[in-house]
Design an enzyme around this catalytic site. Structure first.
Site, PDB file in Angstrom:
ATOM      1  N   LYS A 130       0.937  -1.158   0.017  1.00 15.04           N
ATOM      2  CA  LYS A 130      -0.174   0.060  -0.155  1.00 15.04           C
ATOM      3  C   LYS A 130       0.952   1.362   0.090  1.00 15.04           C
ATOM      4  CE  LYS A 130       0.584   2.033   3.418  1.00 15.04           C
ATOM      5  NZ  LYS A 130       2.114   2.507   3.899  1.00 15.04           N
ATOM      6  N   TYR A 214      -4.105   4.194   6.611  1.00 19.68           N
ATOM      7  CA  TYR A 214      -4.449   3.268   7.409  1.00 19.68           C
ATOM      8  C   TYR A 214      -5.663   3.665   8.312  1.00 19.68           C
ATOM      9  CZ  TYR A 214       0.152   0.836   7.275  1.00 19.68           C
ATOM     10  OH  TYR A 214       1.341   0.374   6.980  1.00 19.68           O
TER      11      TYR A 214
HETATM   12  P1  NAD Z   1      12.441   1.633   1.888  1.00 17.87           P
HETATM   13  O1  NAD Z   1      12.807   2.995   1.456  1.00 17.87           O
HETATM   14  O2  NAD Z   1      13.010   1.255   3.139  1.00 17.87           O
HETATM   15  O3  NAD Z   1      12.686   0.407   0.615  1.00 17.87           O
HETATM   16  C1  NAD Z   1      12.377   0.959  -0.727  1.00 17.87           C
HETATM   17  C2  NAD Z   1      13.206   0.019  -1.382  1.00 17.87           C
HETATM   18  O4  NAD Z   1      12.990   0.089  -3.059  1.00 17.87           O
HETATM   19  C3  NAD Z   1      14.651  -0.278  -1.393  1.00 17.87           C
HETATM   20  O5  NAD Z   1      15.262  -1.302  -1.394  1.00 17.87           O
HETATM   21  C4  NAD Z   1      15.145   0.657  -2.463  1.00 17.87           C
HETATM   22  O6  NAD Z   1      16.669   0.396  -2.771  1.00 17.87           O
HETATM   23  C5  NAD Z   1      14.368   0.176  -3.629  1.00 17.87           C
HETATM   24  N1  NAD Z   1      14.482   1.435  -4.606  1.00 17.87           N
HETATM   25  C6  NAD Z   1      14.304   1.143  -6.018  1.00 17.87           C
HETATM   26  N2  NAD Z   1      14.172   2.467  -6.736  1.00 17.87           N
HETATM   27  C7  NAD Z   1      14.315   3.250  -5.855  1.00 17.87           C
HETATM   28  C8  NAD Z   1      14.476   4.585  -5.855  1.00 17.87           C
HETATM   29  N3  NAD Z   1      14.332   5.221  -7.188  1.00 17.87           N
HETATM   30  N4  NAD Z   1      14.013   5.299  -4.810  1.00 17.87           N
HETATM   31  C9  NAD Z   1      14.318   4.616  -3.601  1.00 17.87           C
HETATM   32  N5  NAD Z   1      14.130   3.353  -3.338  1.00 17.87           N
HETATM   33  C10 NAD Z   1      14.251   2.734  -4.447  1.00 17.87           C
HETATM   34  O7  NAD Z   1      10.674   1.909   1.869  1.00 17.87           O
HETATM   35  P2  NAD Z   1       9.833   0.905   2.690  1.00 17.87           P
HETATM   36  O8  NAD Z   1       9.416   1.652   3.838  1.00 17.87           O
HETATM   37  O9  NAD Z   1      10.289  -0.306   2.649  1.00 17.87           O
HETATM   38  O10 NAD Z   1       8.452   1.245   1.662  1.00 17.87           O
HETATM   39  C11 NAD Z   1       8.353   0.571   0.443  1.00 17.87           C
HETATM   40  C12 NAD Z   1       6.592   0.307   0.178  1.00 17.87           C
HETATM   41  O11 NAD Z   1       5.989  -0.338   1.194  1.00 17.87           O
HETATM   42  C13 NAD Z   1       5.863   1.904  -0.036  1.00 17.87           C
HETATM   43  O12 NAD Z   1       5.171   1.691  -0.873  1.00 17.87           O
HETATM   44  C14 NAD Z   1       5.559   1.929   1.325  1.00 17.87           C
HETATM   45  O13 NAD Z   1       4.313   2.684   1.339  1.00 17.87           O
HETATM   46  C15 NAD Z   1       5.203   0.312   2.022  1.00 17.87           C
HETATM   47  N6  NAD Z   1       4.950   0.284   3.408  1.00 17.87           N
HETATM   48  C16 NAD Z   1       4.146  -0.716   3.977  1.00 17.87           C
HETATM   49  C17 NAD Z   1       4.309  -0.687   5.299  1.00 17.87           C
HETATM   50  C18 NAD Z   1       3.105  -1.448   5.780  1.00 17.87           C
HETATM   51  O14 NAD Z   1       3.186  -1.974   6.825  1.00 17.87           O
HETATM   52  N7  NAD Z   1       2.441  -2.324   5.178  1.00 17.87           N
HETATM   53  C19 NAD Z   1       5.094  -0.095   6.056  1.00 17.87           C
HETATM   54  C20 NAD Z   1       6.036   0.420   5.422  1.00 17.87           C
HETATM   55  C21 NAD Z   1       6.019   0.801   4.137  1.00 17.87           C
END
Ligand code: NAD
Length: 361
Positions: A130, A214
């Site tokens: 999401k 959320y």
């Molecule tokens: P994060 O920054 O920790 O991870 C993002 C990943 O994408 C990294 O591995 C990064 O290397 C990669 N990536 C590839 N191209 C990129 C770019 N151009 N810029 C930045 N990163 C790039 O982020 P996250 O917190 O893991 O969030 C990822 C997704 O998960 C988002 O859509 C976020 O909304 C969602 N999320 C969901 C929950 C949940 O509880 N369901 C919690 C946090 C995040």
């Protein structure tokens, strides 16, 4: 999630529709585990992969990353062969990898659509984080691509599978609170400078896309209704350069057909522990923590019912439950509870809230 009789009928119809889809050719034996290729190895991917370790019907079988060294370390940890590590550029080759049945898209929001559609075209089922996308059009394209490829699409609303939230919904449906009159909820955190979340091109918008969603989503499953109107206000308090392209704070109200109202708030500028409160004609319910990875605490004060209980399951159990559900859907050809259409609804409402606040996305 417990639903009203009317919703139950609708879901039943959806289940029927799902059973009419042709089989996607997976082995149907009881031993079959769905193999997931994780796309993007960031924070949430780590929770998911640890969750999958405890799943009886899921396993990690592939990785997509821009950092080969990191991917090799993760591969060794999860027993993924190095031949099943892909880059963003050559990911489409996993079409021929029989160990990969599904993908988990864990990338910045604006990349969800592209990687969902590419995965569907490669014949893989898609579990996407999401918010589903950054625009309504992208969400519609994702649904269409998965339909055309005859693969499942689920949006990773982990709390749809969390027992304390499920209990809250059941209590409301069973009338423990009487009529739902008002819901209040909030969620937010103090975002670090430079995070992709603060870049509109990658995030689509600010805190409503990321954390406000959320509260928005909860107000829908708590009432079991779809909103009929919104108000919205955005603001940025901290002029420290973080909020050049997205807003810092959003507050909105939602009206449901029954007349129930929800007031939600979210921020990227303060630690705002996630919670919701439901005020019913007969009683009150509080979930706080409400949206964390574990430790949900449900309190109810209603005639004949005083409840104070916390879920003692630890992170990453929510992700185990999420993976279990999607794998069950893949193996049994069932429609995921948090379908693409569910994600699309939230996208439409997010656009409406920003519109009401005078923000063009
Ligand atoms: P994060 O920054 O920790 O991870 C993002 C990943 O994408 C990294 O591995 C990064 O290397 C990669 N990536 C590839 N191209 C990129 C770019 N151009 N810029 C930045 N990163 C790039 O982020 P996250 O917190 O893991 O969030 C990822 C997704 O998960 C988002 O859509 C976020 O909304 C969602 N999320 C969901 C929950 C949940 O509880 N369901 C919690 C946090 C995040």
């Amino acid at each position: 999630m417990r639903v009203s009789r009317r919703e139950f009928g609708r879901l039943g119809a959806m289940g029927l529709a799902a059973r009419m889809l042709p089989s996607v050719g997976l082995a149907q034996g009881g031993e079959k585990k769905v193999g997931y290729c994780v796309i993007g190895l960031g924070t949430i991917a780590d929770h998911f992969m640890r969750g999958v370790l405890a799943s009886s019907n899921s396993k990690i079988t592939g990785l997509v990353s821009g950092h080969r060294d990191k991917a090799e370390r993760v591969a060794a940890q999860y027993g993924v062969p190095t031949s099943s590590i892909y880059s963003y550029e050559d990911m489409d080759k996993f079409r021929d990898n029989k160990a990969i049945d599904a993908v988990y898209v864990a990338l910045p929001n604006s990349m969800h659509a592209e990687y969902t559609i590419r995965s569907a075209k490669a014949g893989k089922h898609v579990l996407c984080e999401k918010p589903m996308s950054t625009t309504v059009k992208e969400a519609e394209d994702m649904i269409a691509a998965c339909k055309a490829a005859n693969v499942k699409l689920m949006i990773a609303y982990r709390l749809h599978y969390e027992p304390t939230h499920l209990k809250a919904v059941k209590l409301i449906r069973d009338g423990a609170l009487g009529r739902v009159e008002v819901i209040n909820g909030a969620f937010g955190f103090d975002a670090a400078p430079g995070a992709w979340r603060l870049n509109k091109t990658l995030a689509g918008g600010g805190s409503l896309f990321d954390v406000g969603i959320y509260v928005l989503n909860a107000s829908r499953y708590l009432t079991g209704e779809e909103p009929v109107g919104f108000t919205g206000t955005v603001s940025t308090v901290d002029q420290d350069g973080r909020f050049a392209t997205v807003e810092e704070n959003v507050t909105w109200t939602t009206k449901f057909p029954s007349g129930a109202l929800c007031a939600g708030s979210c921020t990227y500028g303060a630690q705002m522990p996630g919670y919701f409160k439901v005020f019913g004609s007969k009683g009150t319910m509080t979930m706080e923590p409400g949206f964390n990875y574990d430790g949900m605490r449900l309190r109810v004060n209603a005639p004949g019912l005083t409840l104070d209980e916390a879920n003692t399951e630890k992170d990453p159990m929510q992700f185990t439950r999420e993976a279990d559900h999607f794998s069950e859907c893949v193996l049994g050809n069932k429609r995921p509870k948090s379908s693409g259409e569910e994600g699309l609804r939230d996208m439409k409402y997010i656009v409406e809230i920003y519109g009401a606040a005078g923000v063009r996305l």
